[in-house]
Design a protein around this motif. Sequence first.
Motif, PDB file in Angstrom:
ATOM      1  N   ARG A   1       0.310 -11.794  -5.110  1.00  0.00           N
ATOM      2  CA  ARG A   1       0.001 -13.166  -5.390  1.00  0.00           C
ATOM      3  C   ARG A   1       0.917 -14.125  -4.738  1.00  0.00           C
ATOM      4  N   ALA A   2       2.417 -13.656  -4.535  1.00  0.00           N
ATOM      5  CA  ALA A   2       3.259 -14.487  -3.862  1.00  0.00           C
ATOM      6  C   ALA A   2       2.750 -14.468  -2.492  1.00  0.00           C
ATOM      7  N   ARG A   3       2.392 -13.632  -1.948  1.00  0.00           N
ATOM      8  CA  ARG A   3       1.792 -13.674  -0.555  1.00  0.00           C
ATOM      9  C   ARG A   3       0.637 -14.646  -0.293  1.00  0.00           C
TER      10      ARG A   3
ATOM     11  N   LEU B   1       3.409  -4.948  -8.143  1.00  0.00           N
ATOM     12  CA  LEU B   1       2.683  -5.290  -6.890  1.00  0.00           C
ATOM     13  C   LEU B   1       1.768  -6.159  -6.963  1.00  0.00           C
ATOM     14  N   ILE B   2       1.319  -6.487  -8.256  1.00  0.00           N
ATOM     15  CA  ILE B   2       0.286  -7.806  -8.213  1.00  0.00           C
ATOM     16  C   ILE B   2       1.355  -9.027  -8.065  1.00  0.00           C
TER      17      ILE B   2
ATOM     18  N   ASN C   1       0.818  -1.202   0.007  1.00  0.00           N
ATOM     19  CA  ASN C   1      -0.232  -0.078   0.156  1.00  0.00           C
ATOM     20  C   ASN C   1       0.898   1.249  -0.024  1.00  0.00           C
ATOM     21  N   THR C   2       2.140   1.160   0.597  1.00  0.00           N
ATOM     22  CA  THR C   2       2.803   2.353   0.828  1.00  0.00           C
ATOM     23  C   THR C   2       3.330   2.738  -0.423  1.00  0.00           C
ATOM     24  N   VAL C   3       4.204   1.519  -1.206  1.00  0.00           N
ATOM     25  CA  VAL C   3       4.664   1.612  -2.549  1.00  0.00           C
ATOM     26  C   VAL C   3       3.640   2.167  -3.505  1.00  0.00           C
ATOM     27  N   LYS C   4       2.496   1.599  -3.709  1.00  0.00           N
ATOM     28  CA  LYS C   4       1.282   2.163  -4.496  1.00  0.00           C
ATOM     29  C   LYS C   4       0.994   3.590  -4.581  1.00  0.00           C
ATOM     30  N   GLY C   5       1.070   4.004  -3.226  1.00  0.00           N
ATOM     31  CA  GLY C   5       0.906   5.447  -2.906  1.00  0.00           C
ATOM     32  C   GLY C   5       1.766   6.351  -3.787  1.00  0.00           C
ATOM     33  N   TYR C   6       3.015   5.887  -3.952  1.00  0.00           N
ATOM     34  CA  TYR C   6       4.133   6.585  -4.772  1.00  0.00           C
ATOM     35  C   TYR C   6       4.228   6.164  -6.223  1.00  0.00           C
ATOM     36  N   ALA C   7       3.856   4.851  -6.294  1.00  0.00           N
ATOM     37  CA  ALA C   7       4.242   4.110  -7.699  1.00  0.00           C
ATOM     38  C   ALA C   7       3.222   3.108  -8.200  1.00  0.00           C
ATOM     39  N   ALA C   8       1.945   3.530  -8.294  1.00  0.00           N
ATOM     40  CA  ALA C   8       0.794   3.040  -8.604  1.00  0.00           C
ATOM     41  C   ALA C   8       1.064   2.281 -10.139  1.00  0.00           C
TER      42      ALA C   8
END
Length: 203
Positions: free
Chosen positions: A81-83, A76-77, A63-70
Amino acid sequence: MSQGDFFRIRKSFLIGFTGLTLFFTNSCGYNTIQVQDEQVKAAWSEVINMYQRRADLIPNLVNTVKGYAAQEKEVLIEVTRARASVGSVQATPEILNNPELFAKFNQAQGQMTSALSRLMVVVEKYPDLKSDKSFIGLQAQLEGTENRIAVARNRYITSVQEYNITVRTFPNVITAKIFGYDVKPNFSVENEKEISKPPQVQF
C-alpha cells in the motif's frame, strides 16, 4: 546624417544596450537565480531517481519475503500500500513550487520508509529467509539505495537553502518577484529525524 553615421550610432546603441542588460542581469541576481533554480531541479531529479530505484525493488522484496513468511500478511500489505501511495503522487518539477503537494510526496515517502523498516524487523524472525541468496541480494540493494537517498536528500536540502537565501535577499528579491521566483519547499529537520527513527513494532 549619412547612412554610415546611422549605422555607427545604431551599433554604439546596441553595444551600450547589451552592456547595460548584462550589467543589470548580473547585478540584480537574475543569472544567479537561474543557475540555482537549475541546481535545485537537478538535485530534485536525483532524489526522485533514488526513490524510484527503491520502489522498483519492492515487488521482488515482497514476493521473496512472502515465500518464507506469508503469515506476515499485515506487514506485506502495508508495504504494498505504501508503494502504491508513493506512485500516486506525480513528482514533476512543478511539485517544487507547490508546498502542499511537496508535503504530500514527502509524507508518502516517509510511510514507505517506515513500512520497509517494519518489514526488515519481521524478517529477523525467519532465519531461512535471512540466508536466502535472493533476499540477501535485495537487502544489499535496498541498503545501498537508502544510503543514496540520504545523500540525494542532503544535496537537495543544500541547493534549496542556497536558492531560498538568494531569492529572499536584496536586491535579488526584487528580481525574483518580477519574474515569479518564490521560495521552494524543503525537507525539514523534523522530517530527517522521523525518517531515521526506528519504528515501534508490536508483535
